[in-house]
Write a protein that holds these residues in place. Structure first.
Motif, PDB file in Angstrom:
ATOM      1  N   SER A   1      42.645 -25.512   2.588  1.00 19.99           N
ATOM      2  CA  SER A   1      44.075 -25.716   2.386  1.00 19.99           C
ATOM      3  C   SER A   1      44.379 -25.471   0.911  1.00 19.99           C
ATOM      4  O   SER A   1      43.681 -26.005   0.047  1.00 19.99           O
ATOM      5  N   PRO A   2      45.401 -24.695   0.611  1.00 21.36           N
ATOM      6  CA  PRO A   2      45.718 -24.414  -0.799  1.00 21.36           C
ATOM      7  C   PRO A   2      46.125 -25.671  -1.549  1.00 21.36           C
ATOM      8  O   PRO A   2      46.628 -26.629  -0.957  1.00 21.36           O
ATOM      9  N   ALA A   3      45.897 -25.659  -2.841  1.00 21.35           N
ATOM     10  CA  ALA A   3      46.329 -26.772  -3.683  1.00 21.35           C
ATOM     11  C   ALA A   3      47.840 -26.931  -3.591  1.00 21.35           C
ATOM     12  O   ALA A   3      48.587 -25.957  -3.473  1.00 21.35           O
ATOM     13  N   GLY A   4      48.285 -28.178  -3.628  1.00 20.80           N
ATOM     14  CA  GLY A   4      49.714 -28.455  -3.598  1.00 20.80           C
ATOM     15  C   GLY A   4      50.379 -28.171  -2.268  1.00 20.80           C
ATOM     16  O   GLY A   4      51.564 -27.848  -2.222  1.00 20.80           O
ATOM     17  N   SER A   5      49.638 -28.319  -1.171  1.00 20.88           N
ATOM     18  CA  SER A   5      50.164 -27.960   0.146  1.00 20.88           C
ATOM     19  C   SER A   5      50.886 -29.092   0.867  1.00 20.88           C
ATOM     20  O   SER A   5      51.632 -28.845   1.804  1.00 20.88           O
ATOM     21  N   TRP A   6      50.666 -30.343   0.443  1.00 24.49           N
ATOM     22  CA  TRP A   6      51.077 -31.472   1.273  1.00 24.49           C
ATOM     23  C   TRP A   6      52.009 -32.423   0.526  1.00 24.49           C
ATOM     24  O   TRP A   6      51.801 -32.744  -0.633  1.00 24.49           O
ATOM     25  N   ASP A   7      53.031 -32.884   1.252  1.00 21.44           N
ATOM     26  CA  ASP A   7      53.958 -33.880   0.700  1.00 21.44           C
ATOM     27  C   ASP A   7      53.346 -35.272   0.723  1.00 21.44           C
ATOM     28  O   ASP A   7      53.591 -36.079  -0.174  1.00 21.44           O
TER      29      ASP A   7
END
Length: 218
Positions: free
Chosen positions: A101-107
Motif C-alpha cells: 500500500s502506498p505511503a499516505g493511503s489511509w485516513d
C-alpha cells in the motif's frame, strides 16, 4: 507468521462463537470510533480477526481493508460480511509490514487488541505513520498487561515460553505512550474502562508545515 497463523487458524471457529468479555466497553469504543469517521474515509484495520469491528463500522466509511494472519479467521469474516451486506469491506491475509500500500493511503488505521501481541511494535507504529495521510488517525485498543494485576503480568512470560502460543508482552501505558510519540503519532484521547481492561487511544499523525490536514479535528 506461520506459528501465529497456526494458532489462530485452530482457534478461529471457537473464537467466533466466544462472547465479548466486556460488551459495554466494546460498544463504547465502537461509538467513539464511529464519531471520528466520515462517509469518505478510507480505513485500514490490521489484526481484524473474524471481522466484527470492520463490519460494524462499514456503514460509516467509504471502504475498509481488514487484514489478519489467519486464513480461517478471514474465511469467517468474509461469511459474516456477506451476511451483513457489508460490500465495502475487503479482507486480505498478511501483516502490516507485508501490505502493499502506498505511503499516505489511509485516513484511519485501526488496531483492536493486537499491539500487545507484537514483538516488532515500534516498527509497526512506524509503518502506521507511513501509511496514514497527514492528519490521519490511528485508533487502538490495547491490553497494558504491565499495569495490570500480578496474575495478568504472570501470563506474559508463560505465553512467550510456549512456542505454539502467540507472544504476549507486558506493555505498560507509559511505554505505549512513548512509542506512539516516538512514531510521531500524537495522542488526542485516551480512555480506560478500568483496571485490567484494554486502553482505548486515538492518536493523530503529525502534520508538517507543508502538508495539508486531511481530517478535521473533532
Amino acid at each position: 507468521m506461520m506459528q501465529r497463523s497456526w494458532f489462530w487458524d485452530r482457534l478461529a471457529k471457537r473464537y467466533a462463537r466466544m462472547p465479548i468479555v466486556d460488551q459495554a466497553s466494546y460498544e463504547t469504543k465502537l461509538e467513539k470510533t464511529r464519531a471520528l469517521l466520515r462517509p469518505d474515509s478510507r480505513m485500514l484495520e490490521f489484526g481484524c480477526g473474524t471481522g466484527s469491528t470492520a463490519i460494524w463500522l462499514a456503514p460509516h466509511v467509504a471502504h475498509i481493508l481488514a487484514i489478519d494472519y489467519s486464513a480461517r479467521m478471514l474465511d469467517i469474516a468474509r461469511e459474516k460480511a456477506r451476511a451483513a451486506g457489508a460490500s465495502n469491506v475487503s479482507f486480505a491475509q498478511g501483516s502490516l509490514a507485508e501490505l502493499e500500500s502506498p505511503a499516505g493511503s489511509w485516513d484511519v488505521i485501526l488496531a483492536m487488541n493486537i499491539l500487545h501481541l507484537l514483538p516488532d511494535r515500534a516498527q509497526t507504529l512506524t509503518r502506521v505513520k507511513e501509511l496514514l495521510k497527514p492528519g490521519g488517525l490511528f485508533i487502538s485498543s490495547t491490553i497494558c498487561i504491565g499495569d495490570g494485576s500480578w496474575q495478568m503480568r504472570a501470563v506474559a512470560p508463560v505465553f512467550r515460553a510456549l512456542p505454539l502460543l502467540p507472544s504476549v508482552f507486558s506493555l505498560t501505558l507509559s511505554q505505549l505512550t512513548e512509542e506512539l510519540e516516538h512514531a510521531e503519532l500524537e495522542i488526542e484521547h485516551c480512555w480506560s474502562p478500568g483496571k485490567n481492561k484494554a486502553v482505548f487511544i486515538v492518536a493523530r499523525k503529525r502534520v508538517s508545515q507543508t502538508s495539508p490536514l486531511m481530517l478535521p479535528r473533532h
